[in-house]
Design a protein around this motif. Structure first.
Motif, short mmCIF file in Angstrom:
data_model
loop_
_atom_site.label_atom_id
_atom_site.label_comp_id
_atom_site.label_asym_id
_atom_site.label_seq_id
_atom_site.Cartn_x
_atom_site.Cartn_y
_atom_site.Cartn_z
N VAL A 45 26.46 33.46 39.32
CA VAL A 45 26.58 33.48 37.87
C VAL A 45 26.58 34.95 37.42
O VAL A 45 25.73 35.74 37.85
N ARG A 46 27.53 35.31 36.57
CA ARG A 46 27.52 36.64 35.94
C ARG A 46 27.99 36.49 34.50
O ARG A 46 28.92 35.73 34.22
N LEU A 50 34.35 34.12 36.30
CA LEU A 50 35.58 34.76 35.82
C LEU A 50 35.23 36.18 35.36
O LEU A 50 34.35 36.36 34.52
N ASP A 51 35.90 37.16 35.92
CA ASP A 51 35.66 38.57 35.56
C ASP A 51 37.04 39.23 35.48
O ASP A 51 37.77 39.27 36.47
N VAL A 83 38.45 35.36 40.07
CA VAL A 83 38.18 33.93 39.90
C VAL A 83 37.47 33.50 41.18
O VAL A 83 38.10 33.39 42.23
N ALA A 84 36.16 33.31 41.10
CA ALA A 84 35.33 33.06 42.29
C ALA A 84 34.64 31.71 42.13
O ALA A 84 33.69 31.57 41.35
N SER A 85 35.11 30.72 42.87
CA SER A 85 34.63 29.36 42.70
C SER A 85 33.65 28.96 43.79
O SER A 85 33.74 29.41 44.94
N GLY A 86 32.70 28.09 43.42
CA GLY A 86 31.75 27.57 44.40
C GLY A 86 31.06 28.68 45.16
O GLY A 86 30.57 29.64 44.55
N PRO A 87 31.01 28.60 46.50
CA PRO A 87 30.31 29.63 47.28
C PRO A 87 30.93 31.02 47.14
O PRO A 87 30.25 32.02 47.35
N ASN A 88 32.21 31.11 46.78
CA ASN A 88 32.83 32.42 46.58
C ASN A 88 32.20 33.18 45.41
O ASN A 88 32.27 34.41 45.34
N HIS A 130 32.57 40.78 43.94
CA HIS A 130 33.93 41.30 43.85
C HIS A 130 34.91 40.46 44.68
O HIS A 130 35.86 40.97 45.27
N HIS A 131 34.69 39.16 44.69
CA HIS A 131 35.58 38.25 45.42
C HIS A 131 37.01 38.38 44.92
O HIS A 131 37.29 38.45 43.72
N GLU A 132 37.95 38.43 45.85
CA GLU A 132 39.37 38.42 45.52
C GLU A 132 39.85 36.97 45.42
O GLU A 132 39.67 36.19 46.35
#
Length: 375
Positions: free
Chosen positions: A348-349, A232-233, A206-211, A216-218
């Motif tokens: 975006v993915r 969301l991945d 769950v990677a919001s905004g700049p994340n 592969h953001h945790e």
């Protein structure tokens, strides 16, 4: 999970897999295969030993004898109950004896063997001491396509896992995002995967905004805010087979630029999907998706391969990347997941699992690829 795989495969299914593995090994110039606990052993035999065992467990596949599973005696009862057990010979060993000498007797003293990637160095080095003239190759390098082509039963299991992940997305889009931490939404996603039938959750990004600019953001303690794009991945294993899907949502109404970038990634994902067909090279799918993004001026912002295989693990060959000339054949399954990542701003993915059919491709994920807004 120990003992047997939950998938509905018979001893004949596992016998056919082991026979195929021996044929592919011979075609690759190998004397045989040495398969330690892990996804290859589970796929070949239906047996999953305790994950933390330090005792030697090794499947020996050679063309001159029936498959042999070397296993510690205290774990032999579980091995004997595995679906593939009738197709192999079990040779157990007890603590205080030398399992490496017994295993070495099954091998050509000068042979070259494919070794599963997760084999403990402890065990391989001991076998090398017992047979110093043998050589070894990574199983992924030597036989990258061993598990790549799925049979109809496997495709059904992958489709069911994809449908369960889709159900999790449909539910998560109804919960509040704004004012909550990323890790809280990730926990919701994990719980939903389990509720819809997964036995194991492998990841919930769950990677919001700049994340979102970090693929592969945790999920962490950042509080999701109104106006955030959120990647969301998520995925895991259901009945022994994997799911993996990505969608990007927006908290509230997006800006015109955010819509443009999302539409661009959606067009790239569609181009990648349309490039899937028997005979195409893996890199052709990557090139098709990448060209759409590059032509829009964002080539430098697509920073990973277009896809990876999926099966009894959520990441495995084939890999859809430049330089991979492996040809697609019906039954292969992999992700198609282009993305655009704008450092310090958002990402975006969009990702679906796709299987190769006789005349193209079929998606195993079916949720909306348009930009979804959440609260």
């Amino acid at each position: 999970m120990n003992g047997t795989a939950p998938a509905p495969f018979t001893a004949d299914d596992h016998r056919a897999r082991m026979e195929r593995a021996v044929r592919q090994a011979a075609d690759a110039g190998l004397a045989g295969l040495l398969v330690a606990p892990g996804p290859d052993l589970t796929w070949l035999t239906g047996y999953t030993p305790p994950a933390d065992t330090e005792r030697l467990t090794l499947l020996v596949l050679t063309p001159d004898r029936d498959p042999v599973l070397v296993a510690p005696a205290l774990e032999a009862p579980d091995a004997e109950r595995a679906p593939g057990a009738p197709a192999l010979t079990l040779r157990d060993w007890t603590d205080g004896t030398d399992p490496y000498t017994a295993t070495a007797a099954l091998l050509d003293p000068a042979g070259r063997y494919g070794v599963s990637d997760n084999t403990w160095a402890l065990h391989l080095l001991a076998l090398q001491r017992a047979l110093p003239d043998t050589t070894h190759a990574s199983l992924t390098e030597a036989l990258p396509m061993l598990r790549a082509v799925k049979d109809p039963a496997e495709l059904d299991l992958l489709a069911a896992a994809g449908a369960a992940a889709d159900a999790a997305f449909e539910e998560i889009r109804t919960v509040p995002f704004a004012g909550r931490r990323e890790r809280d939404v990730a926990a919701d996603l994990a719980a939903l995967l389990l509720r819809f039938g997964h036995q194991r959750v492998d990841f919930t990004i769950v990677a919001s905004g700049p994340n979102g600019a970090h693929p592969h953001h945790e999920a962490g303690d950042r509080v999701i805010g109104h106006g955030d794009m959120v990647v969301l991945d998520f995925g895991g294993l259901k009945d022994g087979y994997g799911s993996d899907t990505s969608r990007t949502v927006h908290v509230g109404e997006p800006t015109a630029e955010e819509r443009r970038v999302h539409d661009l990634v959606r067009a790239a994902q569609e181009a990648g999907f349309r490039a899937v067909r028997p005979g195409a090279a893996c890199q052709d799918v990557d090139r098709a998706a990448r060209a759409v993004i590059a032509d829009a001026g964002h080539g430098a912002h697509f920073i990973h391969r277009t896809g990876h295989g999926i099966g009894v693990t959520t990441h495995e060959p084939p890999y859809l990347t430049e330089g991979e000339e492996q040809r697609l054949v019906p039954g292969m399954c992999f992700s198609v997941e282009p993305g655009v990542y704008l450092p310090g701003r958002f990402g975006v993915r969009i990702e679906d699992i796709v299987t190769v059919t006789a005349d193209g491709g079929r998606r195993l994920n079916d949720t909306a690829r348009e930009l979804v807004t959440v609260e």
